[in-house]
Scaffold this motif. Structure first.
Motif, PDB file in Angstrom:
ATOM      1  N   LEU A   1       0.808  -1.210   0.000  1.00  0.00           N
ATOM      2  CA  LEU A   1       0.000   0.000   0.000  1.00  0.00           C
ATOM      3  C   LEU A   1       0.843   1.262   0.000  1.00  0.00           C
ATOM      4  CD1 LEU A   1      -2.866  -0.938   2.500  1.00  0.00           C
ATOM      5  CD2 LEU A   1      -2.911  -0.982   0.001  1.00  0.00           C
ATOM      6  N   SER A   2       2.023   1.214   0.619  1.00  0.00           N
ATOM      7  CA  SER A   2       2.855   2.418   0.646  1.00  0.00           C
ATOM      8  C   SER A   2       3.322   2.800  -0.753  1.00  0.00           C
ATOM      9  CB  SER A   2       4.056   2.220   1.576  1.00  0.00           C
ATOM     10  OG  SER A   2       4.906   1.191   1.103  1.00  0.00           O
ATOM     11  N   LEU A   3       3.699   1.806  -1.546  1.00  0.00           N
ATOM     12  CA  LEU A   3       4.098   2.091  -2.929  1.00  0.00           C
ATOM     13  C   LEU A   3       2.901   2.549  -3.746  1.00  0.00           C
ATOM     14  CD1 LEU A   3       6.253   2.132  -5.119  1.00  0.00           C
ATOM     15  CD2 LEU A   3       5.795  -0.301  -5.544  1.00  0.00           C
ATOM     16  N   THR A   4       1.737   1.935  -3.501  1.00  0.00           N
ATOM     17  CA  THR A   4       0.520   2.349  -4.199  1.00  0.00           C
ATOM     18  C   THR A   4       0.213   3.814  -3.933  1.00  0.00           C
ATOM     19  OG1 THR A   4      -0.406   0.110  -4.053  1.00  0.00           O
ATOM     20  CG2 THR A   4      -1.955   1.915  -4.470  1.00  0.00           C
ATOM     21  N   LEU A   5       0.344   4.229  -2.671  1.00  0.00           N
ATOM     22  CA  LEU A   5       0.088   5.626  -2.318  1.00  0.00           C
ATOM     23  C   LEU A   5       1.026   6.565  -3.059  1.00  0.00           C
ATOM     24  CD1 LEU A   5      -1.248   7.833  -0.548  1.00  0.00           C
ATOM     25  CD2 LEU A   5       0.496   7.346   1.181  1.00  0.00           C
ATOM     26  N   LEU A   6       2.325   6.260  -3.061  1.00  0.00           N
ATOM     27  CA  LEU A   6       3.292   7.144  -3.719  1.00  0.00           C
ATOM     28  C   LEU A   6       3.103   7.156  -5.235  1.00  0.00           C
ATOM     29  CD1 LEU A   6       6.585   6.550  -1.678  1.00  0.00           C
ATOM     30  CD2 LEU A   6       4.901   8.388  -1.467  1.00  0.00           C
ATOM     31  N   ARG A   7       2.737   6.030  -5.805  1.00  0.00           N
ATOM     32  CA  ARG A   7       2.502   5.995  -7.258  1.00  0.00           C
ATOM     33  C   ARG A   7       1.281   6.832  -7.637  1.00  0.00           C
ATOM     34  NH1 ARG A   7       2.588   0.113  -9.804  1.00  0.00           N
ATOM     35  NH2 ARG A   7       2.306   1.429 -11.645  1.00  0.00           N
ATOM     36  N   LYS A   8       0.260   6.862  -6.775  1.00  0.00           N
ATOM     37  CA  LYS A   8      -0.907   7.700  -7.045  1.00  0.00           C
ATOM     38  C   LYS A   8      -0.587   9.174  -6.857  1.00  0.00           C
ATOM     39  CE  LYS A   8      -4.746   4.509  -6.360  1.00  0.00           C
ATOM     40  NZ  LYS A   8      -6.079   4.328  -5.761  1.00  0.00           N
ATOM     41  N   GLU A   9       0.284   9.465  -5.894  1.00  0.00           N
ATOM     42  CA  GLU A   9       0.664  10.847  -5.630  1.00  0.00           C
ATOM     43  C   GLU A   9       1.608  11.385  -6.701  1.00  0.00           C
ATOM     44  OE1 GLU A   9      -0.038  14.108  -3.137  1.00  0.00           O
ATOM     45  OE2 GLU A   9      -0.795  12.067  -2.848  1.00  0.00           O
ATOM     46  N   PHE A  10       2.478  10.502  -7.226  1.00  0.00           N
ATOM     47  CA  PHE A  10       3.476  10.900  -8.229  1.00  0.00           C
ATOM     48  C   PHE A  10       3.430   9.931  -9.416  1.00  0.00           C
ATOM     49  CE2 PHE A  10       5.122  12.054  -4.008  1.00  0.00           C
ATOM     50  CZ  PHE A  10       5.316  13.419  -4.170  1.00  0.00           C
ATOM     51  N   PRO A  11       2.345   9.963 -10.196  1.00  0.00           N
ATOM     52  CA  PRO A  11       2.181   8.995 -11.287  1.00  0.00           C
ATOM     53  C   PRO A  11       3.243   9.124 -12.375  1.00  0.00           C
ATOM     54  CG  PRO A  11       0.531  10.728 -11.438  1.00  0.00           C
ATOM     55  CD  PRO A  11       1.214  10.902 -10.112  1.00  0.00           C
ATOM     56  N   GLU A  12       3.902  10.288 -12.445  1.00  0.00           N
ATOM     57  CA  GLU A  12       4.891  10.508 -13.501  1.00  0.00           C
ATOM     58  C   GLU A  12       6.257   9.949 -13.160  1.00  0.00           C
ATOM     59  OE1 GLU A  12       5.501  13.745 -10.548  1.00  0.00           O
ATOM     60  OE2 GLU A  12       3.790  12.653 -11.373  1.00  0.00           O
ATOM     61  N   LEU A  13       6.474   9.522 -11.910  1.00  0.00           N
ATOM     62  CA  LEU A  13       7.793   9.072 -11.475  1.00  0.00           C
ATOM     63  C   LEU A  13       7.992   7.578 -11.718  1.00  0.00           C
ATOM     64  CD1 LEU A  13       8.330  10.958  -8.089  1.00  0.00           C
ATOM     65  CD2 LEU A  13       8.997  11.652 -10.395  1.00  0.00           C
ATOM     66  N   ARG A  14       9.218   7.241 -12.023  1.00  0.00           N
ATOM     67  CA  ARG A  14       9.599   5.837 -12.172  1.00  0.00           C
ATOM     68  C   ARG A  14       9.549   5.162 -10.801  1.00  0.00           C
ATOM     69  NH1 ARG A  14      15.648   3.932 -14.223  1.00  0.00           N
ATOM     70  NH2 ARG A  14      15.344   1.668 -13.970  1.00  0.00           N
ATOM     71  N   HIS A  15       9.209   3.873 -10.771  1.00  0.00           N
ATOM     72  CA  HIS A  15       9.175   3.157  -9.510  1.00  0.00           C
ATOM     73  C   HIS A  15       9.845   1.795  -9.650  1.00  0.00           C
ATOM     74  CE1 HIS A  15       5.652   1.380 -11.541  1.00  0.00           C
ATOM     75  NE2 HIS A  15       5.863   0.327 -10.772  1.00  0.00           N
ATOM     76  N   VAL A  16      10.363   1.298  -8.531  1.00  0.00           N
ATOM     77  CA  VAL A  16      10.971  -0.027  -8.493  1.00  0.00           C
ATOM     78  C   VAL A  16      10.389  -0.788  -7.303  1.00  0.00           C
ATOM     79  CG1 VAL A  16      13.119   0.633  -9.614  1.00  0.00           C
ATOM     80  CG2 VAL A  16      12.942   0.825  -7.136  1.00  0.00           C
ATOM     81  N   LEU A  17      10.231  -2.094  -7.469  1.00  0.00           N
ATOM     82  CA  LEU A  17       9.677  -2.934  -6.415  1.00  0.00           C
ATOM     83  C   LEU A  17      10.783  -3.353  -5.460  1.00  0.00           C
ATOM     84  CD1 LEU A  17       7.218  -4.484  -5.279  1.00  0.00           C
ATOM     85  CD2 LEU A  17       7.905  -6.415  -6.751  1.00  0.00           C
ATOM     86  N   ILE A  18      10.660  -2.962  -4.202  1.00  0.00           N
ATOM     87  CA  ILE A  18      11.585  -3.397  -3.146  1.00  0.00           C
ATOM     88  C   ILE A  18      10.701  -3.880  -2.006  1.00  0.00           C
ATOM     89  CG2 ILE A  18      13.442  -2.745  -1.564  1.00  0.00           C
ATOM     90  CD1 ILE A  18      14.231  -0.538  -3.490  1.00  0.00           C
ATOM     91  N   ARG A  19      10.530  -5.162  -1.903  1.00  0.00           N
ATOM     92  CA  ARG A  19       9.565  -5.731  -0.970  1.00  0.00           C
ATOM     93  C   ARG A  19       9.949  -5.444   0.483  1.00  0.00           C
ATOM     94  NH1 ARG A  19       5.961  -8.548  -3.701  1.00  0.00           N
ATOM     95  NH2 ARG A  19       6.526  -9.483  -5.707  1.00  0.00           N
ATOM     96  N   GLY A  20       8.904  -5.240   1.301  1.00  0.00           N
ATOM     97  CA  GLY A  20       9.122  -4.986   2.717  1.00  0.00           C
ATOM     98  C   GLY A  20       8.702  -6.172   3.565  1.00  0.00           C
ATOM     99  N   SER A  21       9.052  -6.125   4.842  1.00  0.00           N
ATOM    100  CA  SER A  21       8.645  -7.173   5.772  1.00  0.00           C
ATOM    101  C   SER A  21       7.196  -6.935   6.178  1.00  0.00           C
ATOM    102  CB  SER A  21       9.543  -7.175   7.006  1.00  0.00           C
ATOM    103  OG  SER A  21       9.463  -5.937   7.678  1.00  0.00           O
ATOM    104  N   LYS A  22       6.494  -7.992   6.526  1.00  0.00           N
ATOM    105  CA  LYS A  22       5.088  -7.901   6.895  1.00  0.00           C
ATOM    106  C   LYS A  22       4.917  -8.254   8.363  1.00  0.00           C
ATOM    107  CE  LYS A  22       3.273  -6.864   2.879  1.00  0.00           C
ATOM    108  NZ  LYS A  22       2.538  -5.604   2.681  1.00  0.00           N
ATOM    109  N   VAL A  23       3.964  -7.579   9.010  1.00  0.00           N
ATOM    110  CA  VAL A  23       3.636  -7.891  10.397  1.00  0.00           C
ATOM    111  C   VAL A  23       2.132  -7.791  10.559  1.00  0.00           C
ATOM    112  CG1 VAL A  23       3.920  -5.497  11.149  1.00  0.00           C
ATOM    113  CG2 VAL A  23       4.094  -7.338  12.824  1.00  0.00           C
ATOM    114  N   ARG A  24       1.579  -8.741  11.316  1.00  0.00           N
ATOM    115  CA  ARG A  24       0.157  -8.709  11.661  1.00  0.00           C
ATOM    116  C   ARG A  24       0.059  -8.586  13.181  1.00  0.00           C
ATOM    117  NH1 ARG A  24      -3.781 -10.229   8.108  1.00  0.00           N
ATOM    118  NH2 ARG A  24      -5.099 -11.042   9.771  1.00  0.00           N
ATOM    119  N   ILE A  25      -0.757  -7.631  13.634  1.00  0.00           N
ATOM    120  CA  ILE A  25      -0.904  -7.392  15.063  1.00  0.00           C
ATOM    121  C   ILE A  25      -2.315  -7.764  15.469  1.00  0.00           C
ATOM    122  CG2 ILE A  25      -0.876  -5.660  16.891  1.00  0.00           C
ATOM    123  CD1 ILE A  25       1.227  -4.183  15.317  1.00  0.00           C
ATOM    124  N   GLY A  26      -2.429  -8.771  16.337  1.00  0.00           N
ATOM    125  CA  GLY A  26      -3.723  -9.270  16.753  1.00  0.00           C
ATOM    126  C   GLY A  26      -4.346  -8.430  17.837  1.00  0.00           C
ATOM    127  N   GLY A  27      -5.380  -8.987  18.439  1.00  0.00           N
ATOM    128  CA  GLY A  27      -6.140  -8.237  19.432  1.00  0.00           C
ATOM    129  C   GLY A  27      -5.334  -7.870  20.658  1.00  0.00           C
TER     130      GLY A  27
END
Length: 368
Positions: A59-85
């Motif tokens: 989602l972070s890359l999606t946000l930046l791509r929508k904010e700056f559609p004219e800029l080149r982007h590269v995929l650099i995967r991040g770590s994932k975390v799920r926080i329960g109750g």
């Protein structure tokens, strides 16, 4: 300048004199806050004549791509975390810690491959501890060099902090989006911390709304809200908070809009006669809703806190359960007199509080 007339140290000028350089900007992919606070930095870089490439994933890359559609982007995967109750429990914590340490090293190797492909002069990463290289000038953005851990992990804190400083020591610079001193927003998260051989700069508050003008939204599509709820962060807590807000806000005599923080989709739903759900809006449209709302409800993430301070808005902060950093930040904001904070577990009693705060917000708007 905040709405209460207090000088909050908002960054006003470019902090990176690298005009003409190629700069790779990569935020952490935990919620949207890390990406959102990179937006003003990207604007500064573009204004100074830099070639900017955005990196990341989710989602972070999606946000930046929508904010700056004219800029080149590269995929650099991040770590994932799920926080329960109940947050991250001890077995889950050490399992994730082992994964995270391995991921930081993997992330570093990924960056070296990206450098082979695009040859950036500067790499600016937000809480991505593996994104350092001897082949580029590497800058780490972070608001917590002394992170807080749950009480049952108090004994583990010294080791974890040493490891974080060890990772941070591989960068050329560290940027802390705050002011130095006793009145800083981050408080003990950064007080008295130094990293040998690394320049540490307190660069002032970062908000994606700093240089924007609001974009009015058609009231036929989305009404001007009395209460605006802004949610983000890891699942499943994001979805749980959304459901809780719908239940509580539908009982109030106010128009409420819930911004879901899911930029991968774009839709408007009506959850109740007085509650609207929006998946995502542009920064200018979000600024419009935040400016018009009498009261804002939000998580206690630091990027959200910076946005609210820059706009001078009244807010009720609800820290994500199991995130001691947010619990500390919310407590500090209340101590400094900036916002009201309430635990999610106490939300059953929220009706009176929200009614009172919404009236206060309307009253302060009428005085302006």
């Amino acid at each position: 300048m905040a709405g209460d007339g207090t000088d909050i140290g908002v960054r006003k000028e470019s902090i990176l004199p690298v005009g003409g350089k190629k700069v790779l900007v990569v935020p952490l992919d935990w919620g949207l806050g890390h990406a959102a606070r990179c937006i003003p930095i990207i604007y500064d870089l573009l204004e100074s004549g830099c070639e900017v490439i955005i990196g990341g994933s989710g989602l972070s890359l999606t946000l930046l791509r929508k904010e700056f559609p004219e800029l080149r982007h590269v995929l650099i995967r991040g770590s994932k975390v799920r926080i329960g109750g109940r947050g991250i429990q001890i077995f889950q914590f050490f399992r994730y810690l082992f994964f995270f340490i391995r991921f930081v090293e993997k992330e570093h190797k990924t960056l070296e491959k990206v450098i082979d492909e695009i040859s950036p002069d500067v790499v600016i990463s937000d809480n991505r501890y593996g994104l350092w290289s001897s082949r580029a000038h590497c800058i780490l953005i972070t608001h917590q060099l002394r992170p807080i851990f749950p009480g049952y992990l108090f004994w583990f804190s010294p080791f974890a902090r040493r490891q974080i400083l060890r990772w941070a020591g591989r960068f050329d610079e560290i940027w802390i989006p705050d002011e130095a001193g006793q009145n800083s927003l981050t408080g003990i998260l950064n007080w008295g911390v130094s990293v040998r051989g690394v320049i540490i700069r307190h660069i002032g508050l970062l908000s994606r709304f700093q240089k924007l003008e609001p974009e009015k939204i058609d009231p036929e599509l989305i009404p001007v809200p009395d209460i605006l709820a802004v949610i983000s962060g890891p699942e499943p807590q994001r979805s749980r908070f959304e459901k809780l807000l719908v239940r509580k806000l539908s009982d109030l005599p106010y128009r409420s809009v819930i911004l879901q923080g899911t930029p991968s989709v774009s839709e408007v739903k009506k959850a109740a006669s007085n509650v609207w759900l929006l998946s995502h809006l542009s920064s200018r449209q979000i600024l419009y809703l935040m400016s018009e709302a009498s009261l804002i409800i939000a998580r206690g993430g630091y990027s959200t806190i910076m946005d609210l301070r820059v706009l001078g808005k009244k807010a009720v902060l609800v820290p994500t359960p199991g995130q001691p950093e947010q619990e500390y930040l919310c407590s500090r904001m209340q101590q400094l007199g900036y916002f009201t904070c309430i635990k999610q577990s106490e939300f059953r009693n929220i009706k009176i509080l929200l009614t009172e705060k919404c009236r206060e917000g309307r009253s302060s708007e009428e005085k302006r």
